[in-house]
Design an enzyme around this catalytic site. Structure first.
Site: not given
Ligand code: LLP
Length: 424
Positions: A239, A275-277, A314, A318, A345, A374
């Site tokens: 997050g 859990e960083p993405g 994105r 969003y 389109c 993403y």
């Molecule tokens: N853990 C869980 C359980 C999650 O659902 C998520 C993201 C993460 C970790 C990773 O979160 P992060 O560190 O990346 O913020 N498609 C959207 C983002 C959806 C996120 C869904 N869950 C976008 O492009 O902004």
């Protein structure tokens, strides 16, 4: 900091000119930087140095095997949400005991595969899932390690579509039910409660909601322990936001996030999982695209790109801001305002509206920044546009880590039933 910088008037990915990648691989194309991925992973991990912390990259952000392997080598675990992601993580060399499985709708098949792989824990999101997991584990003669994903009912103050920690969201188990759920786990022979899990949303730019949620969980862990549950770790989810828009609030540094976690959880004697993405992959990638046409509207100019909302969704989904920069560095300071749009389109196929930019011409290359998370993973083939390729740069070399889908490959996914193919 990322490794996409201008050198001699040319935007580079590390030491490779983006113009070279465009010439050799074509556009649109996703380009990732190894050094940036590694740097982000290191900086994030260092924020928790001294703590017993496992950083599980959220595979949903970028699931390319080469990206996962890069992170695996740096020591990352994985947070997965499907059999596909689990298989990718294992294939990239991430050991089962560094994998956590999240998500509200795990199938029994997915549970079986994850138990087979010996994953670290299931983040369970409902009572029904708990019963199913217990059943599957029982059939296999295994004990499934579980953490209950609690919904702390805090407002993450992020975009509505990526907020997950409020009571109206589908995620997690309501605070009032958590006690009963842990009691049920104790009754079920094939489950073992090993932790507590939460994830309140994505692209958070303020630490306050995290702090509020973590403080609630701290109380919960203490309470669960007094009831005999052996809570060994807390999964704090992902997050942490990244800077997309230079005019918006700067998200906290990982070090500040780490310091806050340390402060809130001190003395708890618990290991943590993160859990960083986005934080790892977002600014480690960009979408390289070419301007096809300039079109003068009645009161605005459109820069029509060869990338579209199907390649990077994105902005359309969003209203997300992505920086857009020319690959050839601007020579003077003249700017214009333009709408950057794609060929799909749909009126929502817009990357940026009335964006201040150096004037561009048809044929110019531009980079849509912060697209490493993403981006490719959310691409579709809408308008029968084949999936775009992905490239990984490392120093002065690059590799195509996913080739461009050919039209034949795309069309071969369809089948014509016999009653339509028969000659009449
Ligand atoms: N853990 C869980 C359980 C999650 O659902 C998520 C993201 C993460 C970790 C990773 O979160 P992060 O560190 O990346 O913020 N498609 C959207 C983002 C959806 C996120 C869904 N869950 C976008 O492009 O902004």
């Amino acid at each position: 900091m990322d490794h996409f910088q201008y050198q001699n008037g040319q935007l580079m990915a590390e030491n490779v000119p983006l113009s070279q990648i465009a010439a050799e691989v074509g556009t649109p194309v996703y380009v990732y930087s190894t050094a940036t991925l590694e740097r982000h992973f290191r900086v994030f991990s260092e924020a928790f140095e001294g703590l017993d912390a496992l950083v599980c990259f959220a595979v949903k952000a970028n699931s390319n095997l080469a990206v996962l392997k890069t992170l695996a080598r740096a020591g990352a675990g994985a947070d997965v949400v499907s059999l596909g992601e689990l298989t990718r993580a294992l294939r990239a060399g991430i050991p089962g005991d560094k994998i956590v499985f999240s998500g509200v709708g795990k199938t029994r098949g997915e549970m079986r595969a994850a138990l087979e792989a010996g994953i670290k824990q299931f983040n369970v999101e409902s009572e029904a899932e708990l019963e199913a997991l217990s059943h599957v584990a029982g059939q296999m003669g295994r004990i499934a390690p579980v953490s209950v994903r609690v919904n702390p009912d805090v407002d993450a103050k992020t975009h509505e579509k990526i907020s997950t920690g409020k009571s109206e969201n589908k995620f997690g188990i309501a605070w009032q039910k958590v006690d009963a759920v842990y009691a049920r786990i104790m009754e079920l022979e094939n489950l073992e409660a090993v932790g507590v899990d939460l994830h309140i949303g994505s692209q958070l730019t303020d630490l306050a909601p995290f702090r509020e949620a973590f403080e609630r969980v701290l109380t919960l862990v203490k309470d669960l322990r007094t009831k005999g549950h052996n809570i060994q770790h807390i999964d704090l989810g992902g997050g942490l936001g990244i800077p997309y828009d230079p005019s918006a609030a700067t998200p906290p540094q990982p070090s500040a996030y780490g310091a806050m976690v340390r402060e809130v959880l001190q003395g708890l004697d618990c290991s943590i999982i993160l859990e960083p993405g986005r934080m790892i992959a977002g600014n480690a990638g960009l979408l390289l695209t070419k301007m096809l046409y300039e079109k003068q509207g009645e009161n605005r100019v459109f820069y029509i790109l060869d990338a579209a909302m199907n390649d990077l969704s994105r902005p359309a989904m969003y209203d997300a801001y992505h920086g857009i920069v020319p690959v050839k560095e601007a020579q003077d300071s003249e700017t214009v305002k333009a709408d950057f749009v794609g060929p799909v389109c749909e009126s929502s196929d817009v990357f940026a509206k009335q964006r201040e930019t150096t004037p561009l011409e048809a044929g110019d290359l531009v980079a849509i920044k912060s697209a490493g998370a993403y981006g490719a993973v959310m691409a579709s083939t809408y308008n029968s546009r084949p999936l775009v390729p992905e490239v990984l740069v490392s120093g002065n070399k690059y590799a195509v880590i996913r080739p461009r889908q050919s039209l034949e490959e795309l069309l071969s996914l369809d089948d014509i039933p016999s009653w339509l193919s028969e000659e009449d």
